[in-house]
Design a protein around this motif. Structure first.
Motif, mmCIF file in Angstrom:
data_model
loop_
_atom_site.group_PDB
_atom_site.id
_atom_site.type_symbol
_atom_site.label_atom_id
_atom_site.label_comp_id
_atom_site.label_asym_id
_atom_site.label_seq_id
_atom_site.Cartn_x
_atom_site.Cartn_y
_atom_site.Cartn_z
ATOM 1 N N PHE A 25 -3.512 -18.472 -5.898
ATOM 2 C CA PHE A 25 -4.533 -17.460 -5.608
ATOM 3 C C PHE A 25 -4.869 -17.416 -4.127
ATOM 4 C CE2 PHE A 25 -6.377 -16.662 -9.990
ATOM 5 C CZ PHE A 25 -6.127 -15.303 -9.919
ATOM 6 N N SER A 26 -5.080 -18.600 -3.564
ATOM 7 C CA SER A 26 -5.498 -18.559 -2.162
ATOM 8 C C SER A 26 -4.354 -18.121 -1.264
ATOM 9 C CB SER A 26 -6.089 -19.907 -1.732
ATOM 10 O OG SER A 26 -5.061 -20.857 -1.639
ATOM 11 N N ALA A 27 -3.135 -18.428 -1.689
ATOM 12 C CA ALA A 27 -1.987 -17.936 -0.920
ATOM 13 C C ALA A 27 -1.965 -16.402 -0.962
ATOM 14 C CB ALA A 27 -0.695 -18.499 -1.480
ATOM 15 N N MET A 28 -2.156 -15.846 -2.152
ATOM 16 C CA MET A 28 -2.150 -14.391 -2.298
ATOM 17 C C MET A 28 -3.264 -13.784 -1.446
ATOM 18 S SD MET A 28 -1.178 -13.659 -6.295
ATOM 19 C CE MET A 28 -2.849 -13.891 -6.871
ATOM 20 N N GLN A 29 -4.413 -14.415 -1.546
ATOM 21 C CA GLN A 29 -5.566 -13.948 -0.791
ATOM 22 C C GLN A 29 -5.256 -13.874 0.700
ATOM 23 O OE1 GLN A 29 -8.605 -14.069 -2.937
ATOM 24 N NE2 GLN A 29 -9.143 -12.401 -1.525
ATOM 25 N N SER A 30 -4.782 -14.994 1.225
ATOM 26 C CA SER A 30 -4.644 -15.042 2.685
ATOM 27 C C SER A 30 -3.509 -14.145 3.171
ATOM 28 C CB SER A 30 -4.450 -16.480 3.158
ATOM 29 O OG SER A 30 -3.185 -16.946 2.741
ATOM 30 N N LEU A 31 -2.615 -13.792 2.264
ATOM 31 C CA LEU A 31 -1.539 -12.886 2.668
ATOM 32 C C LEU A 31 -1.901 -11.421 2.405
ATOM 33 C CD1 LEU A 31 1.521 -14.863 1.278
ATOM 34 C CD2 LEU A 31 1.134 -14.300 3.670
ATOM 35 N N GLY A 32 -3.002 -11.223 1.706
ATOM 36 C CA GLY A 32 -3.343 -9.864 1.304
ATOM 37 C C GLY A 32 -2.264 -9.309 0.381
ATOM 38 N N TYR A 33 -1.737 -10.190 -0.438
ATOM 39 C CA TYR A 33 -0.607 -9.810 -1.305
ATOM 40 C C TYR A 33 -1.029 -8.884 -2.437
ATOM 41 C CZ TYR A 33 2.853 -10.228 -5.012
ATOM 42 O OH TYR A 33 3.754 -9.961 -5.998
ATOM 43 N N ARG A 34 -0.218 -7.839 -2.644
ATOM 44 C CA ARG A 34 -0.397 -6.955 -3.807
ATOM 45 C C ARG A 34 0.966 -6.785 -4.448
ATOM 46 N NH1 ARG A 34 -3.568 -5.313 -0.058
ATOM 47 N NH2 ARG A 34 -5.755 -4.879 -0.498
ATOM 48 N N PRO A 35 1.057 -7.050 -5.729
ATOM 49 C CA PRO A 35 2.363 -6.903 -6.383
ATOM 50 C C PRO A 35 2.896 -5.481 -6.187
ATOM 51 C CG PRO A 35 0.723 -7.736 -7.938
ATOM 52 C CD PRO A 35 0.015 -7.448 -6.669
ATOM 53 N N ASN A 36 4.154 -5.358 -5.988
ATOM 54 C CA ASN A 36 4.798 -4.058 -5.828
ATOM 55 C C ASN A 36 4.955 -3.393 -7.200
ATOM 56 O OD1 ASN A 36 6.765 -2.019 -5.686
ATOM 57 N ND2 ASN A 36 7.535 -2.882 -3.766
ATOM 58 N N ARG A 37 4.220 -2.323 -7.368
ATOM 59 C CA ARG A 37 4.222 -1.677 -8.681
ATOM 60 C C ARG A 37 5.590 -1.149 -9.087
ATOM 61 N NH1 ARG A 37 -0.917 1.709 -10.349
ATOM 62 N NH2 ARG A 37 -2.509 0.183 -9.800
ATOM 63 N N LEU A 38 6.333 -0.701 -8.098
ATOM 64 C CA LEU A 38 7.651 -0.170 -8.403
ATOM 65 C C LEU A 38 8.515 -1.268 -9.007
ATOM 66 C CD1 LEU A 38 6.863 2.393 -7.084
ATOM 67 C CD2 LEU A 38 8.679 2.111 -5.404
ATOM 68 N N ALA A 39 8.482 -2.408 -8.364
ATOM 69 C CA ALA A 39 9.283 -3.528 -8.845
ATOM 70 C C ALA A 39 8.821 -3.964 -10.230
ATOM 71 C CB ALA A 39 9.198 -4.691 -7.865
ATOM 72 N N GLN A 40 7.520 -4.013 -10.403
ATOM 73 C CA GLN A 40 6.991 -4.396 -11.717
ATOM 74 C C GLN A 40 7.469 -3.419 -12.784
ATOM 75 O OE1 GLN A 40 2.728 -4.563 -10.723
ATOM 76 N NE2 GLN A 40 2.778 -6.759 -11.210
ATOM 77 N N ALA A 41 7.385 -2.156 -12.428
ATOM 78 C CA ALA A 41 7.759 -1.127 -13.394
ATOM 79 C C ALA A 41 9.234 -1.248 -13.759
ATOM 80 C CB ALA A 41 7.470 0.256 -12.825
ATOM 81 N N LEU A 42 10.032 -1.507 -12.750
ATOM 82 C CA LEU A 42 11.466 -1.608 -12.984
ATOM 83 C C LEU A 42 11.793 -2.801 -13.889
ATOM 84 C CD1 LEU A 42 14.102 -0.262 -12.219
ATOM 85 C CD2 LEU A 42 14.277 -1.802 -10.268
ATOM 86 N N ALA A 43 11.099 -3.874 -13.629
ATOM 87 C CA ALA A 43 11.379 -5.103 -14.382
ATOM 88 C C ALA A 43 10.874 -5.028 -15.819
ATOM 89 C CB ALA A 43 10.758 -6.297 -13.668
ATOM 90 N N THR A 44 9.739 -4.420 -16.009
ATOM 91 C CA THR A 44 9.118 -4.442 -17.337
ATOM 92 C C THR A 44 9.380 -3.183 -18.132
ATOM 93 O OG1 THR A 44 7.096 -3.501 -16.433
ATOM 94 C CG2 THR A 44 7.219 -5.900 -16.571
ATOM 95 N N ASN A 45 9.873 -2.151 -17.435
ATOM 96 C CA ASN A 45 10.032 -0.853 -18.083
ATOM 97 C C ASN A 45 8.701 -0.320 -18.598
ATOM 98 O OD1 ASN A 45 11.622 1.306 -18.744
ATOM 99 N ND2 ASN A 45 11.977 0.583 -20.841
ATOM 100 N N LYS A 46 7.676 -0.647 -17.857
ATOM 101 C CA LYS A 46 6.323 -0.151 -18.145
ATOM 102 C C LYS A 46 5.731 0.289 -16.819
ATOM 103 C CE LYS A 46 4.614 -0.421 -22.280
ATOM 104 N NZ LYS A 46 4.075 0.882 -22.662
ATOM 105 N N THR A 47 5.302 1.520 -16.735
ATOM 106 C CA THR A 47 4.822 1.980 -15.438
ATOM 107 C C THR A 47 3.297 1.999 -15.348
ATOM 108 O OG1 THR A 47 4.807 4.255 -16.194
ATOM 109 C CG2 THR A 47 6.825 3.459 -15.155
#
Lengths: 337, 337
Positions: A37-59
């Motif tokens: 969590f703190s790593a994500m926080q300090s990087l301002g990380y946001r999952p790439n929705r496109l990649a998520q959608a491609l991987a899960t076949n759920k948009t």
DNA sequence: TATAAAAAAGTAACCGGTTACATTGAAAAT
DNA sequence: ATTTTCAATGTAACCGGTTACTTTTTTATA
């Protein structure tokens, strides 16, 4: 823009673990979760929705397609759709078909990979197009405001003909017999159904249908204005005007006012939609409410449901509702004769 | 839904070759191209945009973010944006921020992976939010209708204060001195700039600013109606009404009409926007045109340009333009005195 | 006819995630 | 003390494309 790998490095864990904490799936030790969590926080990380959608076949996206962004109901429709989508944490993609059926068809097919379901409010597509869409698409489609011949589709529709009959009854009950009619486009089922409503109401009372009392508009104020102006200039006699939406009714109102004709004293006007502006004109426009917001809500919610579970075909039907305001009154000639 | 692999199998070639014929890149023998084409054809194959976007880091999409789908300019804005986007073969993602600055900020940050550029028409975000967005985003952002303090952003703005001064001049030139003012939201720069325009115009002629002549609306007809009704009920004297958009002006018109006050004979009204409906009210509303369509076109085209090339900061400024119609006339007391 | 050059096609890594399955390590049970 | 169990994490394949690089085939040149 940082990726999941950046998070991995910073938190010293594998992609899988990061993915687990993002999605809250699987088992992750509390201390690890915090590290990630703190790593994500300090990087301002946001999952790439496109990649998520491609991987899960759920948009987690639903597509809303309209024939034209100009469309009269478009504002309310979009607002309601956005609200319903957001409520279910779905994203909304909105597209228009530029009033071109083939283009619109392509647009919808393109949407397939980008959405989990699509809601279609089409004035342009033929029944055949919709049929083909239904067969080709692997995602569910909900059709608003179209009475499809078969009950094969998920649909939310409006009783067009009855709504016009409601308007006509109101006029006829007030003694009107010479009723000028400003229609919408005549290429689509809605216009045809509505014109049938007009004709059938007339027939029911034995009033002859008169071609001259009908002009075709395109659902905007200008065309309503124009049509009504023509009625007047051609010297056609009428005691009431029925328009196939409020905008055109309001345009007609303007034309009558300009010509010095009193509404409703000399001519009554009735519209349909219950457009928010109708209340602010003088006189306030009598109309039939077309519950586009409710219909949209229903459609979008249905679409969202269909993202997760296949359901048997649903179809909902809505009815018009008369809203009496100030633009209709009993016909004079009846009173004075 | 068939994938590139299905095409590979059917055409007996590799992914790379199919990709080449899809994109027209590299060298492909004519006979092979035809083989692949017909395979795509018979499968009804459409490349998955998500996958393409992920691989190329190009989405061919531009994001349009508005604070609220309700917004008064929204219809025109969206229509124009859609037209401009389609012209350049870009897809459009439209989102609203539910009038919540933090939500809106998040929405925009989320868009980063889904768009090549974003156009922002925000009534809600603070300058600070916009500043942060600008720093954080790796994609260009074009801001419409906001005068940002620094010229750090790509922006398309409107000379708010001058536009109000134009309206005021028109009223003042017609002898009006008691001018009721219906404002919009007072939390954002637009509202503040416009109110300054009102105050400064008054000051320039040595007319005292009177708190009682100002009421705050929210840019819809109802609030304009309400504000004007209150002016009347409170017995406040005024010979003209200036509203911060046409909708509110039209609401005010309704309130005056209801109260039996003649427009423009007894009270003049002026609005701003040049809303299409303004022409259809009686009297036709005098207004200042806010060229939202032109501005949107400019903004979207700029955004599209920025997808492919980085450019120095551009900013365009638009001015209001008086459209004289029927709702303003010289003040009576001046004529009779 | 042998060889260099150019054209055509294939291979495999990559985009940024998810997830089935494998591995590790520690606590629980025997 | 040894085995079992399971929580915690890692590995690697996959989603559907693109593309740098390599290999094969064809054509041009000597």
């Amino acid at each position: 823009m940082s990726t999941i790998l950046d998070v991995c490095k910073l938190a010293n864990v594998s992609k899988a673990t990061v993915s687990r904490v993002i999605n809250g799936t699987g088992q992750v030790k509390e201390s690890t979760r915090e590290k990630v969590f703190s790593a994500m926080q300090s990087l301002g990380y946001r999952p790439n929705r496109l990649a998520q959608a491609l991987a899960t076949n759920k948009t987690h996206t639903i597509g809303l397609v309209v024939s034209d962004f100009d469309g009269i109901h478009f504002g309310l429709l979009l607002k309601q759709a956005a609200a319903s989508a957001e409520f279910s944490k779905k994203q909304l993609i909105v597209t228009d078909g530029h009033n071109d059926p083939d283009y619109e068809y392509e647009v919808i097919m393109q949407l397939e990979a980008q959405c989990d379901a699509v809601v279609l409010y089409s004035r342009t597509l033929t029944d055949d197009h919709i049929q083909r869409l239904h067969q080709q698409l692997t995602i569910p489609i909900v059709v608003i405001n179209r009475d499809l011949p078969e009950q094969l589709f998920h649909s939310v529709s409006f009783q067009q003909e009855d709504a016009i009959k409601l308007m006509m009854s109101h006029l006829l009950d007030n003694g009107h017999r010479q009723i000028a009619c400003i229609t919408g486009h005549m290429m689509n089922p809605t216009g045809i159904a509505r014109l049938n409503g007009y004709k059938h109401s007339l027939a029911q009372l034995g009033v002859n249908f008169d071609e001259k009392l009908v002009k075709h508009g395109v659902y905007d104020m200008k065309s309503g204005y124009q049509a009504c102006k023509e009625f007047i200039q051609e010297g056609i006699q009428f005691t009431a005007v029925i328009a196939f939406n409020d905008c055109m009714a309001l345009g007609a109102l303007r034309a009558l006012t300009e010509a010095g004709i009193q509404v409703p004293e000399q001519v009554s006007i009735i519209g349909i939609d219950n457009d928010p502006v109708s209340e602010f004109f003088t006189p306030r426009l009598t109309t039939v409410k077309l519950p586009i917001a409710d219909m949209t809500k229903q459609a979008v919610e249905l679409a969202i449901t269909l993202c997760d579970e296949t359901k048997a075909t649903h179809s909902y039907q809505y009815k018009g509702q008369l809203i009496e305001r100030e633009s209709v009154m009993p016909v004079r000639s009846v009173l004075s004769s």
